[in-house]
Design a protein around this motif. Structure first.
Motif, PDB file in Angstrom:
ATOM      1  N   LEU A 704      38.342  12.325  38.018  1.00  0.00           N
ATOM      2  CA  LEU A 704      37.608  12.922  39.133  1.00  0.00           C
ATOM      3  C   LEU A 704      36.924  14.211  38.693  1.00  0.00           C
ATOM      4  CD1 LEU A 704      36.857  12.892  42.137  1.00  0.00           C
ATOM      5  CD2 LEU A 704      38.988  14.119  42.604  1.00  0.00           C
ATOM      6  N   LEU A 705      37.634  15.020  37.902  1.00  0.00           N
ATOM      7  CA  LEU A 705      37.040  16.253  37.392  1.00  0.00           C
ATOM      8  C   LEU A 705      35.823  15.933  36.519  1.00  0.00           C
ATOM      9  CD1 LEU A 705      40.238  18.272  36.389  1.00  0.00           C
ATOM     10  CD2 LEU A 705      38.798  18.627  38.395  1.00  0.00           C
ATOM     11  N   SER A 706      35.956  14.900  35.724  1.00  0.00           N
ATOM     12  CA  SER A 706      34.857  14.513  34.841  1.00  0.00           C
ATOM     13  C   SER A 706      33.638  14.034  35.645  1.00  0.00           C
ATOM     14  CB  SER A 706      35.325  13.406  33.887  1.00  0.00           C
ATOM     15  OG  SER A 706      34.286  13.033  33.021  1.00  0.00           O
ATOM     16  N   LYS A 707      33.895  13.224  36.686  1.00  0.00           N
ATOM     17  CA  LYS A 707      32.795  12.753  37.529  1.00  0.00           C
ATOM     18  C   LYS A 707      32.150  13.906  38.293  1.00  0.00           C
ATOM     19  CE  LYS A 707      35.469   9.328  39.076  1.00  0.00           C
ATOM     20  NZ  LYS A 707      35.970   8.117  39.781  1.00  0.00           N
ATOM     21  N   MET A 708      32.968  14.877  38.650  1.00  0.00           N
ATOM     22  CA  MET A 708      32.415  16.069  39.305  1.00  0.00           C
ATOM     23  C   MET A 708      31.484  16.809  38.350  1.00  0.00           C
ATOM     24  SD  MET A 708      33.339  16.965  42.452  1.00  0.00           S
ATOM     25  CE  MET A 708      33.470  18.745  42.436  1.00  0.00           C
ATOM     26  N   GLY A 709      31.943  16.942  37.072  1.00  0.00           N
ATOM     27  CA  GLY A 709      31.128  17.623  36.075  1.00  0.00           C
ATOM     28  C   GLY A 709      29.805  16.917  35.849  1.00  0.00           C
ATOM     29  N   GLN A 710      29.858  15.589  35.808  1.00  0.00           N
ATOM     30  CA  GLN A 710      28.637  14.833  35.594  1.00  0.00           C
ATOM     31  C   GLN A 710      27.697  14.945  36.803  1.00  0.00           C
ATOM     32  OE1 GLN A 710      27.781  13.416  32.692  1.00  0.00           O
ATOM     33  NE2 GLN A 710      25.785  13.028  33.643  1.00  0.00           N
ATOM     34  N   GLY A 716      21.551  19.613  37.859  1.00  0.00           N
ATOM     35  CA  GLY A 716      21.058  20.789  37.149  1.00  0.00           C
ATOM     36  C   GLY A 716      21.914  22.028  37.389  1.00  0.00           C
ATOM     37  N   LYS A 717      23.114  21.832  37.919  1.00  0.00           N
ATOM     38  CA  LYS A 717      24.029  22.964  38.158  1.00  0.00           C
ATOM     39  C   LYS A 717      24.965  23.058  36.951  1.00  0.00           C
ATOM     40  CE  LYS A 717      23.896  22.632  43.218  1.00  0.00           C
ATOM     41  NZ  LYS A 717      24.692  22.534  44.464  1.00  0.00           N
ATOM     42  N   TYR A 718      24.420  23.627  35.868  1.00  0.00           N
ATOM     43  CA  TYR A 718      25.137  23.593  34.592  1.00  0.00           C
ATOM     44  C   TYR A 718      26.381  24.479  34.582  1.00  0.00           C
ATOM     45  CZ  TYR A 718      20.784  21.372  33.157  1.00  0.00           C
ATOM     46  OH  TYR A 718      19.707  20.539  33.078  1.00  0.00           O
ATOM     47  N   LYS A 719      26.343  25.559  35.327  1.00  0.00           N
ATOM     48  CA  LYS A 719      27.503  26.445  35.375  1.00  0.00           C
ATOM     49  C   LYS A 719      28.704  25.704  35.970  1.00  0.00           C
ATOM     50  CE  LYS A 719      29.112  30.847  37.326  1.00  0.00           C
ATOM     51  NZ  LYS A 719      28.746  32.008  38.179  1.00  0.00           N
ATOM     52  N   GLU A 720      28.487  25.040  37.112  1.00  0.00           N
ATOM     53  CA  GLU A 720      29.570  24.293  37.743  1.00  0.00           C
ATOM     54  C   GLU A 720      29.978  23.101  36.874  1.00  0.00           C
ATOM     55  OE1 GLU A 720      26.799  25.232  39.133  1.00  0.00           O
ATOM     56  OE2 GLU A 720      27.200  26.275  41.020  1.00  0.00           O
ATOM     57  N   ALA A 721      28.994  22.460  36.222  1.00  0.00           N
ATOM     58  CA  ALA A 721      29.303  21.317  35.359  1.00  0.00           C
ATOM     59  C   ALA A 721      30.178  21.741  34.188  1.00  0.00           C
ATOM     60  CB  ALA A 721      28.001  20.687  34.853  1.00  0.00           C
ATOM     61  N   LYS A 722      29.830  22.903  33.577  1.00  0.00           N
ATOM     62  CA  LYS A 722      30.631  23.409  32.447  1.00  0.00           C
ATOM     63  C   LYS A 722      32.063  23.686  32.886  1.00  0.00           C
ATOM     64  CE  LYS A 722      30.061  27.664  31.124  1.00  0.00           C
ATOM     65  NZ  LYS A 722      29.485  28.897  30.522  1.00  0.00           N
ATOM     66  N   GLN A 723      32.220  24.273  34.086  1.00  0.00           N
ATOM     67  CA  GLN A 723      33.568  24.586  34.581  1.00  0.00           C
ATOM     68  C   GLN A 723      34.395  23.318  34.748  1.00  0.00           C
ATOM     69  OE1 GLN A 723      33.490  26.577  38.353  1.00  0.00           O
ATOM     70  NE2 GLN A 723      35.703  26.755  38.492  1.00  0.00           N
ATOM     71  N   MET A 724      33.789  22.280  35.333  1.00  0.00           N
ATOM     72  CA  MET A 724      34.509  21.030  35.547  1.00  0.00           C
ATOM     73  C   MET A 724      34.880  20.371  34.215  1.00  0.00           C
ATOM     74  SD  MET A 724      35.002  20.315  38.798  1.00  0.00           S
ATOM     75  CE  MET A 724      35.446  22.060  38.902  1.00  0.00           C
ATOM     76  N   HIS A 725      33.913  20.306  33.285  1.00  0.00           N
ATOM     77  CA  HIS A 725      34.188  19.648  32.005  1.00  0.00           C
ATOM     78  C   HIS A 725      35.203  20.430  31.176  1.00  0.00           C
ATOM     79  CE1 HIS A 725      31.566  16.296  32.427  1.00  0.00           C
ATOM     80  NE2 HIS A 725      30.420  17.000  32.472  1.00  0.00           N
TER      81      HIS A 725
END
Length: 829
Positions: A704-710, A716-725
């Motif tokens: 789920l965390l990974s799908k959230m990151g993707q 284009g929300k790279y900050k949030e994507a980086k946090q999730m990944h």
């Protein structure tokens, strides 16, 4: 000597003060003296009055004292309608003083606008605590002579200008006309109230309404230029007060062959019009003993059993109150015992609305008893019924084995008990009210009765009162109402910061109970709205602590705790008992973002059970349905309270895991084709992840965390994507180990996001580590290893390291040709 304004008409043979009846005449508009009652007789000099001439009314009723009430009918300068109706107080005062200690029967004769004064006098005499109620109860008859209850033309509403101009001619008051037009509805309401009083069982006022049958000549010479322009030839002759305007529904009516101005002028004892009016007055006089005896022998008195005083801090809700007052008084429907329900979220102010209604009904319907019954449990219900039975002096009510509820039901069902309003407060518990031993089996039925319920449960409301038209929903207050309520309990300097005050009310969702609770705390601690808002926003823990604090409120049950959070907990317990799935759905939804919750996120339970559960939560107003189908909002303060309750029960972590697992099951791998789905799930998944007690919780579903990151990456929300990944990588390294294939995927995803943010060095470092591990775990020729090689070459190229990038790309191409073949899409890309 009679007081000034109430003039005794003394006939040739003086009538002593110990006579048996009083007749009081009130003249109409257009004169200041009793001369309006006079008529110049043919063949005899001088002016005589049918009220004083010994050949006329005194001859017909020699035992009567006859009075006229003088009022200045031409003085309407400042507030015409108020000035007109204001004569009612003077009339009552003078009649009371003029009668002294005697309590003779009274017959009133009122002409034209004098009838409006008289109707208002009865309204005021009927008010609770009035010193003049004895005048109302002593009145044995009323004659109205062309009183304009509905103005000049009932078919066209007021048309007051025609009436006033026709009566007063060139003396017509523009101010009076304008004020009557503007306040037509007000006058109509006062007349409606008078009609209710006249019909009340304790009064049953004998009335006779006479109406004019001849048209009045509307001469242009007596009209101002403005009026002349308004009137056409077609209306130069007009009946000023039509039958429909001059007559009250349900009472005797009779036409007189006279113009409006001739309704109170008669040529002599043989005048047909006079005979009709005289006979009505004589009939009232003859029936007076029977009328007074009936009133005296009416069973019991009006009763009042309400456990609270009037709430002086009550504000707003006027539209709801007016709606209730129009429908709940027993006389609103003479063929049925009415049932009405006030529904709404706990703490929204239903009880306070019902309390204010109780006092207003008492004031406006003086013969209506009001009873209050809390339906919190069987004991409170039965105790309230016992108190009613004791006041009604129901035989056997105090016996040990008495069936109190059945006895009171029977007593209130008797029409001889009179009119009553029964308020059943807190009718929330479906099992208590509607089960095999249902309390609703003991609700009385009388056509003189009306029952008002307050409930948090819409489904219960429907069961109790039927159609939606009998249910009134109470929602959060308007901004202005909320501001006034908060202002009631605080000093001016505590609300100095208007912006903070408005923000606080918004935070409290304009919920009355939350506002009262906040006000009590601020008043006790002497803090401002700015400081209280800071406490609310400091943390959910502080907020729920404030919502859980008890406070003093004399207008709520002392046996029940007041806090908002406790109020909702009671509702939740009812839900748990009646619909466990609904309780689970509420637990589930309190972890999600408060707005736009898709039903598809909820755990599946079958279509019918799901509909029932959602219906239960909507019925308690814990959730509301949006315009979009199958999407809902949950009340924010309910959400916070529910989370605190789960924490206290030690269930918060368990439910966090359940919600995360459900989201993991339904959240799709995000791509453009399913964008609408994952976009609707994204805010809820993010919210529940933020509610985790620890970000490194090993039980959190890493997929789920990974799908959230993707998802964030796609947006284009790279900050949030980086946090999730990064969280995903950390958890997978901790739970699966650094060499697990899923861990390697997380490394790749994180590196890609870092590259998108321009953080090339860290991205290169992670790609190199990932490549080494892929070669070790998967082998150099594994497709995932080749992807890793390609991604490393790409980040090297972004840094300008072209030689190394070219070398790795060439090596990747050779391996793909070998493993996949020269024509494979992976080779060609």
């Amino acid at each position: 000597m009679a007081p000034k304004g109430l003039r005794r008409i003394v006939p040739a043979h003086d009538v002593p003060d110990n006579t048996t009846i009083d007749i009081i005449a009130i003249h109409g508009l257009g004169t200041e003296s009793p001369r309006t009652w006079e008529f110049k007789k043919k063949g005899r000099g001088g002016v005589v009055s049918w009220l004083s001439d010994s050949d006329m009314l005194p001859a017909a009723l020699p035992e009567a004292r006859i009075f006229t009430y003088d009022w200045n009918a031409n003085y309407f300068k400042d507030a015409p309608v108020q000035t007109l109706l204001g004569h009612a107080d003077t009339l009552l005062k003078l009649v009371s003083e003029g009668r002294g200690s005697q309590r003779r029967p009274i017959i009133f004769v009122a002409s034209c606008f004098g009838g409006l004064i008289l109707a208002e006098a009865f309204n005021r005499a009927a008010q609770e605590g009035s010193d003049y109620r004895h005048i109302l109860l002593s009145t044995v008859g009323v004659v109205f002579l062309a009183t304009p209850f509905q103005g000049s033309d009932a078919a066209q509403q007021a048309r007051w200008q025609v009436l006033v101009a026709g009566i007063m001619g060139e003396q017509a008051s523009d101010q009076l006309i304008q004020d009557l037009e503007q306040k037509h509805d007000f006058v109509r309401q006062r007349i409606q109230k008078f009609t209710e009083i006249a019909n009340a069982e304790a009064v049953r006022l004998p009335l006779y309404c006479f109406f004019e049958m001849k048209k009045t000549e509307m001469l242009r010479r007596i009209l101002s230029r403005g009026w002349a322009k308004k009137l056409t030839e077609r209306v130069m002759k007009k009946i000023l007060v039509t039958e429909s305007s001059a007559c009250l529904h349900g009472f005797h009516r009779q036409g007189l062959d006279a113009t409006h101005s001739g309704m109170n002028k008669f040529e002599g004892p043989e005048c047909p019009n006079f005979k009709l009016v005289k006979d009505a007055i004589k009939q009232f006089a003859e029936n007076a003993p029977a009328v007074l005896t009936r009133r005296k022998n009416l069973p019991g008195k009006r009763h009042w059993i309400v456990p609270f005083g009037r709430n002086k801090e009550f504000v707003g809700r006027e539209k709801i109150l007016q709606d209730l007052l129009e429908r709940i008084h027993p006389s609103a429907d003479k063929d049925d015992c009415q049932r009405t329900a006030i529904e709404g979220l706990g703490g929204v102010g239903k009880t306070q609305v019902a309390l204010e209604v109780a006092f207003r009904v008492s004031n406006e319907h003086p013969n209506c008893s009001v009873f209050w019954v809390p339906a919190v449990d069987v004991t409170s219900f039965e105790n309230a019924y016992r108190a009613i039975g004791q006041q009604l002096k129901v035989p056997g009510i105090d016996e040990v084995k008495a069936d109190v509820k059945a006895l009171v039901k029977t007593a209130l069902s008797r029409e001889s008990t009179g009119s009553w309003l029964l308020i059943i407060d807190n009718a929330d518990d479906r099992k208590l009210l509607l089960s095999d031993t249902a309390l609703t089996d003991y609700l009385p039925f009388s056509r003189k009765g009306s029952i008002l319920f307050t409930t948090r449960n819409h489904e219960v409301a429907v069961k109790l009162v039927g159609p939606k038209s009998h249910i009134i929903s109470v929602e959060e207050m308007s901004r202005d109402e909320a501001f006034k309520l908060l202002q009631k309990g605080l000093k001016g300097d505590q609300m100095r910061d208007t912006a903070s005050t408005v923000a606080l009310l918004e935070f409290l969702t304009n919920l009355p109970l939350a506002i009262q609770q906040a006000s009590a705390y601020m008043a006790e601690k002497q803090i401002s709205t700015t400081q209280y808002l800071g406490l609310c926003k400091s943390s959910d823990e502080d907020m729920i602590e404030l919502l859980s604090r008890d406070f003093e409120d004399r207008h709520r049950y002392q046996s029940i705790q007041n806090p908002v959070a406790i109020t909702w907990l009671i509702s939740f317990r009812h839900i748990s008992d009646h619909d466990p799935l609904a309780a689970d759905y509420l637990r589930f939804m309190c972890f999600l973002a408060g707005k736009d919750i898709p039903q598809s996120l909820l755990p599946p339970a079958g279509r019918l059970r799901t509909v029932d559960a959602i219906g239960t939560l909507k019925a308690y107003a814990f959730i509301s349905e949006r315009k979009e189908p199958d999407t809902y909002d949950i009340h924010r303060l309910v959400q916070i309270s529910m989370l605190r309750w789960l924490a206290q029960k030690g269930e918060r972590k368990e439910w966090t895991a359940k919600v995360l697992q459900r989201l993991d099951n339904v959240f799709p791998d995000p791509d453009h084709g399913n964008r609408e789905v994952w976009m609707s799930y994204l805010p809820h998944t993010q919210h529940v992840l933020e509610l985790r007690e620890r970000a490194d919780d090993e039980e959190a579903p890493t997929d789920l965390l990974s799908k959230m990151g993707q998802s964030f990456y796609n947006l284009g929300k790279y900050k949030e994507a980086k946090q999730m990944h990064r969280q995903t990588l950390q958890l997978r390294e901790k739970v699966l180990g650094k060499e697990h294939p899923d861990t390697l995927i997380s490394m790749n995803n994180l590196a890609i996001v870092l590259k998108s943010q321009g953080q090339y060095e860290e991205a290169e470092q992670i790609h190199r580590q990932e490549l080494q591990l892929c070669e070790k775990v998967l082998g150099k020729e594994h497709p995932d290893t080749l992807i890793s090689m390609n991604n490393l070459a790409s980040v090297l190229k972004s840094q300008g390291k072209y030689e190394e990038a070219k070398q790795i790309h060439r090596q990747t191409l050779q391996l793909r040709e070998k493993v996949l073949g020269k024509e494979h899409p992976g080779t060609l890309e």
